[in-house]
Design an enzyme around this catalytic site. Structure first.
Site, short mmCIF file in Angstrom:
data_model
loop_
_atom_site.label_atom_id
_atom_site.label_comp_id
_atom_site.label_asym_id
_atom_site.label_seq_id
_atom_site.Cartn_x
_atom_site.Cartn_y
_atom_site.Cartn_z
N ASP A 202 0.83 -0.56 0.04
CA ASP A 202 -0.09 0.22 0.28
C ASP A 202 0.67 1.48 -0.35
OD1 ASP A 202 1.00 0.11 2.52
OD2 ASP A 202 -0.73 0.53 3.32
N ASP B 186 6.47 1.51 1.92
CA ASP B 186 6.66 0.60 1.20
C ASP B 186 7.23 0.84 0.16
OD1 ASP B 186 3.32 -0.57 2.24
OD2 ASP B 186 4.15 1.02 2.44
N ASN C 271 -2.71 2.70 3.62
CA ASN C 271 -1.94 4.36 4.04
C ASN C 271 -2.80 5.40 3.12
OD1 ASN C 271 0.34 3.84 5.31
ND2 ASN C 271 1.19 2.50 3.80
N THR D 98 3.00 -5.65 2.93
CA THR D 98 3.49 -5.04 3.53
C THR D 98 2.45 -3.62 3.73
OG1 THR D 98 3.93 -3.70 1.37
CG2 THR D 98 5.73 -4.92 2.58
N PHE E 238 -0.69 -0.57 12.90
CA PHE E 238 -1.16 0.00 11.24
C PHE E 238 -2.15 -1.79 10.87
CE2 PHE E 238 -2.19 1.70 7.28
CZ PHE E 238 -3.07 2.30 7.55
N ASN E 239 -0.71 -1.96 10.06
CA ASN E 239 -1.84 -3.29 9.04
C ASN E 239 -2.44 -3.86 9.42
OD1 ASN E 239 0.37 -2.14 7.10
ND2 ASN E 239 1.40 -3.41 6.70
N HIS F 37 9.47 0.81 8.19
CA HIS F 37 8.77 -1.03 8.37
C HIS F 37 8.74 -1.69 7.51
CE1 HIS F 37 6.53 1.58 11.97
NE2 HIS F 37 6.62 2.35 11.17
N ASP F 38 8.21 -1.19 6.22
CA ASP F 38 7.88 -2.06 5.00
C ASP F 38 9.44 -3.05 4.90
OD1 ASP F 38 5.54 -2.06 5.37
OD2 ASP F 38 5.11 -0.22 3.88
C1 BDR Z 1 2.57 -0.05 8.56
O1 BDR Z 1 1.99 1.01 8.45
C2 BDR Z 1 1.79 2.04 7.40
O2 BDR Z 1 1.53 2.60 7.70
C3 BDR Z 1 3.61 1.68 7.31
O3 BDR Z 1 3.56 1.50 5.42
C4 BDR Z 1 3.84 0.06 7.26
O4 BDR Z 1 3.14 -0.72 6.62
C5 BDR Z 1 3.70 0.02 9.92
O5 BDR Z 1 2.54 0.05 11.22
CA CA Z 2 2.93 -0.31 4.48
#
Ligand code: BDR
Ligand code: CA
Length: 305
Positions: free
Chosen positions: A10, A15, A39, A123, A164-165, A232-233
């Site tokens: 996303d 990402d 996102n 991701t 978040f994911n 993160h990703d």
């Molecule tokens: C995840 O949340 C998204 O905003 C980032 O792209 C990542 O995949 C981190 O918590």
């Molecule tokens: Ca992401």
């Protein structure tokens, strides 16, 4: 031999950085990119994926996926990733059209056509993968493993409990964790440790056009601060290429789908609730210096940009 992967994503600033590595590292064979709402909305995440494929002049197909989570209402993260999801850089606009089939159909076709098992790298939220498993359960035997950014054993970044994911589509995450397919949880426990340092970020700017592109979008990330910025990703790709730099622990992960802890990934660390049975390999520690070094080396090697 290169690891065959599919990215379900996303973009999204981090990402975009993960796709940059996946599109360019010769140790990875990226067969397909599928997109999901996260996102930002899925029309934007799809366009951003197409822009990256075009930027690197690669021939990797993109298929658009779910517009919203399975049950929960969709909430984006434009406050962190900007309205476009990939702000700060002027990408070429002559984009190759996405595939004329849904992400679920494209995932099914690519996985079943492959002569070797595929590694799925989500991701974003796991909506497309949950739909795929529900509609075509036979694909599970053709997947080597899922290396998924998402979840946390500690505190969340969306609520006190949820990352978040997983928060975006907890019902999908529950289906994926219960699917029986081996899963590596690349969660906040490592991604909040392996910050891209301000020094690394400034080195990117003058490295090459790819470095400049990444620098220009990363400085727009709403979480960027004087301590650095979580990519993160990108940790999923680092794990695939350098598992020796990451410590994992096998355990059972349950996903909470309602109430104040909605989106929490509960790790049965003591093996107490699930009698020692495990469904995930959870990343619990990372060599953050090695991550920074690798990140810069990867970008430095990229010719096109
Ligand atoms: C995840 O949340 C998204 O905003 C980032 O792209 C990542 O995949 C981190 O918590
Ligand atoms: Ca992401």
């Amino acid at each position: 031999m290169a690891i065959k992967i599919i990215m379900d994503t996303d973009p999204g600033i981090d990402d975009a950085a993960a796709l940059t590595m996946a599109l360019n590292d010769p140790a990875l064979d990226l067969k397909l990119i599928t997109t999901v709402a996260g996102n930002v909305t899925v029309d934007k995440t799809t366009k951003n994926a197409q822009k990256l494929v075009r930027f690197f002049n690669k021939d990797v197909p993109v298929a658009a996926g779910a517009e919203q989570p399975l049950i929960k209402e969709f909430e984006d993260a434009a406050r962190i990733h900007g309205e476009s999801g990939m702000p700060g850089y002027d990408f070429p606009e002559d984009l190759k059209a996405p595939l004329n089939k849904t992400a679920v159909e494209a995932l099914h076709d690519e996985i079943m056509a492959s002569d070797e098992k595929i590694t799925l790298v989500p991701t974003g939220s796991y909506t497309n993968i949950a739909l795929l498993f529900s509609e075509y359960p036979e694909v599970k035997n053709h997947i080597d493993r899922i290396v998924a950014m998402g979840g946390t054993l500690g505190k969340g970044n969306m609520t006190s409990a949820a990352e978040f994911n997983v928060f975006t589509d907890p019902d999908a995450a529950k289906i994926v964790y219960q699917s029986g397919v081996p899963i590596v949880m690349v969660g906040l426990d490592i991604t909040m440790k392996a910050l891209l340092t301000p020094d690394s970020l400034s080195k990117l700017e003058h490295m090459n056009e790819t470095g400049k592109m990444l620098h220009d979008i990363i400085i727009n990330d709403g979480d960027n601060n004087e301590n650095g910025i979580a990519m993160h990703d990108v940790n999923t790709i680092f794990y695939l290429l350098h598992p020796e730099a990451i410590t994992t622990k096998d355990m059972w992960i349950d996903v909470i789908t309602d109430g104040p802890a909605i989106g929490e990934t509960v790790g049965d660390i003591r093996g107490a609730y699930h009698d020692g049975k495990t469904n995930a390999s959870v990343c619990v520690d990372i060599d953050d210096e090695a991550f920074n070094k690798w990140f810069l080396e990867e970008v430095e090697k990229i010719k096109q940009g």
